[in-house]
Write a protein that holds these residues in place. Structure first.
Motif, PDB file in Angstrom:
ATOM      1  N   ALA A 227      -1.718   9.207  -8.403  1.00 22.81           N
ATOM      2  CA  ALA A 227      -2.385   7.961  -8.836  1.00 22.81           C
ATOM      3  C   ALA A 227      -1.597   7.183  -8.960  1.00 22.81           C
ATOM      4  O   ALA A 227      -0.614   8.022 -10.021  1.00 22.81           O
ATOM      5  N   ILE A 228      -1.767   6.152  -8.779  1.00 26.54           N
ATOM      6  CA  ILE A 228      -0.676   4.911  -8.560  1.00 26.54           C
ATOM      7  C   ILE A 228      -1.100   3.935 -10.185  1.00 26.54           C
ATOM      8  O   ILE A 228      -2.051   2.909  -9.362  1.00 26.54           O
TER       9      ILE A 228
ATOM     10  N   VAL B  57       0.249  -1.189  -0.124  1.00 28.08           N
ATOM     11  CA  VAL B  57      -0.085   0.008   0.227  1.00 28.08           C
ATOM     12  C   VAL B  57       0.591   0.830  -0.120  1.00 28.08           C
ATOM     13  O   VAL B  57       2.078   1.191   0.649  1.00 28.08           O
ATOM     14  N   PHE B  58       0.290   2.261  -0.559  1.00 25.00           N
ATOM     15  CA  PHE B  58       1.074   3.900  -1.021  1.00 25.00           C
ATOM     16  C   PHE B  58       0.514   4.511  -0.211  1.00 25.00           C
ATOM     17  O   PHE B  58      -0.261   4.821  -0.772  1.00 25.00           O
TER      18      PHE B  58
ATOM     19  N   GLY C 253      -2.312  -1.427  -3.128  1.00 23.63           N
ATOM     20  CA  GLY C 253      -3.248  -2.708  -2.288  1.00 23.63           C
ATOM     21  C   GLY C 253      -3.533  -3.775  -2.986  1.00 23.63           C
ATOM     22  O   GLY C 253      -3.902  -5.219  -2.565  1.00 23.63           O
ATOM     23  N   SER C 254      -3.018  -4.080  -4.231  1.00 22.07           N
ATOM     24  CA  SER C 254      -3.286  -4.562  -5.077  1.00 22.07           C
ATOM     25  C   SER C 254      -2.058  -5.718  -5.243  1.00 22.07           C
ATOM     26  O   SER C 254      -1.172  -5.819  -4.813  1.00 22.07           O
ATOM     27  N   VAL C 255      -2.372  -6.920  -5.877  1.00 20.62           N
ATOM     28  CA  VAL C 255      -1.409  -8.433  -4.992  1.00 20.62           C
ATOM     29  C   VAL C 255      -0.339  -8.561  -6.369  1.00 20.62           C
ATOM     30  O   VAL C 255      -1.069  -8.445  -7.665  1.00 20.62           O
ATOM     31  N   HIS C 256       0.533  -9.211  -5.969  1.00 17.81           N
ATOM     32  CA  HIS C 256       1.607  -9.215  -7.292  1.00 17.81           C
ATOM     33  C   HIS C 256       2.770 -10.300  -5.924  1.00 17.81           C
ATOM     34  O   HIS C 256       2.800 -10.372  -5.089  1.00 17.81           O
ATOM     35  N   ASP C 257       2.750 -10.887  -7.262  1.00 20.36           N
ATOM     36  CA  ASP C 257       4.186 -11.802  -7.283  1.00 20.36           C
ATOM     37  C   ASP C 257       5.151 -11.045  -7.591  1.00 20.36           C
ATOM     38  O   ASP C 257       6.123 -10.559  -8.573  1.00 20.36           O
TER      39      ASP C 257
END
Length: 382
Positions: free
Chosen positions: A86-87, A78-79, A92-96
């Motif tokens: 805007a990002i 989270v930023f 909060g998005s999920v990543h590998d």
């Protein structure tokens, strides 16, 4: 009279509304902080505070330090951004993150500016070698192309992101300077390959206005917070990077020539004082008993109560020949092996062309060159 007041109030509201509409949208597009929520943070991070990363304004990378065994295939950072920015991908998005950094683009509120960040989760790799080499062969321009930065590689080949300088602060005062005119630059004719040349420079008219008239050439393990450079320069330098060995000895090679005129913090020439360089290394505990971060700054790098050992070169002689230096780490307290394995210590190495440069005292032209630096560590018991 009442009608006139109502008309005047309405006119004021219209004027105020027009002012709000005309207010320009924010042009900043920075990540200020990054945070990861974890149900069991101890499985991923060494300390709870490691879940939060404060991002310097000049940085283009955001790195979380994690355990070697950490599962980083499904994380959602989270930023906190500058106002209105805007990002993408979304906060909060999920990543590998197991295949390397994930690229994020931050766009300003007015939509005209953007910055690209590489966000990474860097597993800790235990240091195997007994002698840590620093040869200063790996340098390049910062993203703006204005000044040089240095970056070693770890034993596993990943970027260490370990060295910092005051060059970003110098840019604030001498933005028109060429890269070679900055206080910290590479030098091709080193003891063995390239070296680092550190020279105390005048900060020009702007430096006089803010009464920060010189910038010592410096190089140190740690990071530089450009946001603090003008308001609290001693807090701009953050000394130290995590270190998982017990250092014993600090060696390298140098050349040194002091500038001709020593000046105090107000720019007054002080007769009878010759500038001196500074070369030292410090080992310290990087968390307190409650798990809070500890960082050494310019005002306590030699005095903080969490310092465990210091190796300081007592005399830097004036010489135009490559000269060896050596300093043994003097321990103030025993080292805790359990903390060593938990990245509980940080190591700072500091080079400066003017010993009191952090206080804006020194001589313009003082020049320190360093090369082939080594930290000899206690051998790992088989």
């Amino acid at each position: 009279m009442i009608r006139l007041r109502l008309v005047a109030a309405a006119s004021f509201c219209l004027l105020l509304s027009a002012c709000f509409k005309d207010e320009p949208l924010n042009t900043e597009c920075d990540i200020q902080e990054a945070y990861v929520h974890a149900e069991t943070p101890s499985e991923i991070f060494f300390n709870p505070t490691d879940t939060l990363v404060k991002v310097p304004s000049e940085a283009s990378t955001v790195t979380f330090k994690v355990r070697k065994s950490a599962d980083i295939t499904c994380l959602a950072p989270v930023f906190r951004l500058t106002e209105g920015a805007a990002i993408e991908p979304a906060s909060g998005s999920v990543h590998d993150f197991s295949n390397g950094p994930v690229t994020y683009t931050v766009t300003s509120q007015n939509g005209e500016w953007s910055r690209v960040y590489a966000v990474a989760f860097q597993p800790s790799v235990q240091t195997v070698t007994d002698v840590m080499p620093f040869d200063f062969e790996r340098f390049y321009f910062d993203p703006s192309g204005k000044y040089y930065i240095w970056n070693d590689k770890k034993e596993d080949g990943s970027d260490a992101d370990n060295w910092a300088t005051g060059n970003p602060g110098f840019r604030l005062s001498r933005g028109s300077a060429l890269p070679e005119e900055y206080p910290s630059v590479p030098w091709a004719d080193g003891y063995d390959g390239s070296a680092v040349k550190l020279e105390t420079k005048s900060t020009g008219p702007l430096g006089e206005i803010v009464n920060k008239r010189i910038a010592a050439g410096n190089l140190f393990l740690g990071s530089f917070n450009m946001g603090m450079a003008l308001t609290n320069a001693l807090k701009a330098t953050r000394f130290g990077v995590p270190f998982d060995r017990k250092p014993l000895n600090f060696t390298g090679y140098y050349k040194y020539k002091p500038g001709e005129k020593y000046q105090d913090e107000n720019g007054n020439i002080v007769e009878g004082i010759t500038d001196r360089a500074s070369v030292y290394s410090v080992l310290y505990r990087n968390h307190d008993a409650n798990g809070n971060d500890i960082v050494l700054y310019g005002d306590d790098v030699m005095t903080n109560e969490n310092i465990v050992a210091v190796a300081k070169v007592s005399e830097i002689k004036v010489t135009d020949e490559w000269t060896a230096f050596e300093a043994e780490f003097e321990y103030k307290s025993d080292i805790d092996e359990s903390l060593v394995n938990e990245n509980g210590y940080s190591l700072a190495i500091v080079f400066s062309s003017s010993e009191d440069g952090a206080l804006f005292r020194g001589a313009v032209g003082s020049t320190l060159m360093v090369d082939k630096v080594r930290i000899e560590c206690e051998k790992i018991q088989e």
